[in-house]
Scaffold this motif. Sequence first.
Motif, PDB file in Angstrom:
ATOM      1  N   ARG A  41      34.202  -2.256  12.596  1.00 30.87           N
ATOM      2  CA  ARG A  41      35.596  -1.820  12.610  1.00 30.87           C
ATOM      3  C   ARG A  41      35.907  -1.046  13.877  1.00 30.87           C
ATOM      4  O   ARG A  41      37.005  -1.161  14.443  1.00 30.87           O
ATOM      5  CB  ARG A  41      35.888  -0.973  11.384  1.00 30.87           C
ATOM      6  CG  ARG A  41      35.832  -1.744  10.067  1.00 30.87           C
ATOM      7  CD  ARG A  41      36.242  -0.883   8.895  1.00 30.87           C
ATOM      8  NE  ARG A  41      37.623  -0.424   9.047  1.00 30.87           N
ATOM      9  CZ  ARG A  41      38.237   0.392   8.181  1.00 30.87           C
ATOM     10  NH1 ARG A  41      37.562   0.830   7.115  1.00 30.87           N
ATOM     11  NH2 ARG A  41      39.478   0.753   8.377  1.00 30.87           N
ATOM     12  N   GLN A  42      34.964  -0.254  14.365  1.00 31.78           N
ATOM     13  CA  GLN A  42      35.185   0.475  15.609  1.00 31.78           C
ATOM     14  C   GLN A  42      35.368  -0.484  16.781  1.00 31.78           C
ATOM     15  O   GLN A  42      36.236  -0.284  17.636  1.00 31.78           O
ATOM     16  CB  GLN A  42      33.996   1.403  15.879  1.00 31.78           C
ATOM     17  CG  GLN A  42      33.871   2.575  14.902  1.00 31.78           C
ATOM     18  CD  GLN A  42      35.019   3.553  15.066  1.00 31.78           C
ATOM     19  OE1 GLN A  42      35.402   3.907  16.171  1.00 31.78           O
ATOM     20  NE2 GLN A  42      35.579   3.987  13.939  1.00 31.78           N
ATOM     21  N   ILE A  43      34.521  -1.523  16.819  1.00 30.34           N
ATOM     22  CA  ILE A  43      34.633  -2.494  17.912  1.00 30.34           C
ATOM     23  C   ILE A  43      35.964  -3.238  17.835  1.00 30.34           C
ATOM     24  O   ILE A  43      36.640  -3.436  18.859  1.00 30.34           O
ATOM     25  CB  ILE A  43      33.449  -3.484  17.850  1.00 30.34           C
ATOM     26  CG1 ILE A  43      32.135  -2.743  18.162  1.00 30.34           C
ATOM     27  CG2 ILE A  43      33.656  -4.640  18.824  1.00 30.34           C
ATOM     28  CD1 ILE A  43      30.908  -3.598  17.958  1.00 30.34           C
ATOM     29  N   ARG A  44      36.381  -3.636  16.642  1.00 30.73           N
ATOM     30  CA  ARG A  44      37.650  -4.325  16.499  1.00 30.73           C
ATOM     31  C   ARG A  44      38.812  -3.420  16.891  1.00 30.73           C
ATOM     32  O   ARG A  44      39.793  -3.860  17.503  1.00 30.73           O
ATOM     33  CB  ARG A  44      37.830  -4.788  15.046  1.00 30.73           C
ATOM     34  CG  ARG A  44      36.847  -5.860  14.607  1.00 30.73           C
ATOM     35  CD  ARG A  44      36.998  -7.120  15.414  1.00 30.73           C
ATOM     36  NE  ARG A  44      38.311  -7.713  15.226  1.00 30.73           N
ATOM     37  CZ  ARG A  44      38.784  -8.733  15.907  1.00 30.73           C
ATOM     38  NH1 ARG A  44      38.035  -9.265  16.875  1.00 30.73           N
ATOM     39  NH2 ARG A  44      39.990  -9.217  15.677  1.00 30.73           N
ATOM     40  N   GLY A  65      26.965   1.213   7.622  1.00 31.68           N
ATOM     41  CA  GLY A  65      26.934   1.499   9.055  1.00 31.68           C
ATOM     42  C   GLY A  65      27.371   0.305   9.881  1.00 31.68           C
ATOM     43  O   GLY A  65      28.117   0.441  10.859  1.00 31.68           O
ATOM     44  N   GLY A  66      26.930  -0.911   9.485  1.00 27.71           N
ATOM     45  CA  GLY A  66      27.328  -2.110  10.213  1.00 27.71           C
ATOM     46  C   GLY A  66      28.826  -2.350  10.120  1.00 27.71           C
ATOM     47  O   GLY A  66      29.481  -2.700  11.108  1.00 27.71           O
TER      48      GLY A  66
END
Length: 253
Positions: free
Chosen positions: A221-224, A215-216
């Motif tokens: 990856r979503q934030i990047r 999950g982390g």
Amino acid sequence: MRRKHLLALGALVLAAALAGCGFGSSEIPEDQLNEQATYDWDTSADATFNISRSSYATVVNVSNETVEVWQRDAIEGDNPVNLRALQYRYENGTVVNASHGNLSATRDGDKTQISVPEAGGKVAYTASRSGKQFSTPVFIEGSHEVILPPGARVGIPLLSQVSPGNWNSTVENDRMTVRWGNLSDETINTRYYLERDLLIFAALAIIALLVGTVGGLYYFRQIRGLESQREEIDIDIDYDDDDFGDDGPPPGM
């Protein structure tokens, strides 16, 4: 006057009902006392409690011809033990059951009175239980031991608890024995866990760690990805290049 008579009659009826609900004496059925059981008489403790999944067997040294046993409940208080398979072993090794005329048990108030043929031998009985906790008041003075079911253990905080203190334990044939050197009027409480419980907890901890890690990484990856999109569409504004202090002409001039 009639009302007073009715109140007095009601009090008598209530007293009789309470006496019939455990405050009086009552014999334990002979067929229950004469049930078959095998006990380990060669115990080194003055009182031994051998625990199984749904019952426990007690072997106690007796110094008198009468022994009082009871069980303690946090809500109901002290209650007589509804024991079965009553046996007595003489000092010469002879074992008799409750069909022997001088061996009997009676529920009397909040205790069970056991009458034995003579002082100096050992008395044994079986009683029902459930759960992963065993509790009993200390009703004779001396050394005590609790033999846990196969695979059961104590020693890990939160998963187990033993009182009173000053106890030690040994493991033999996959069974742990908890011992106390000398007890007089305490209450023994033993809450244990099964070894397979540790495997379950370890598996759950590993699964939780894996889920947290995956999950982390996913959110990282979503934030990047969002940051990359902002850079592509030039939303990431650099305020250091703005000239808010310029005194030049207004827009359009």
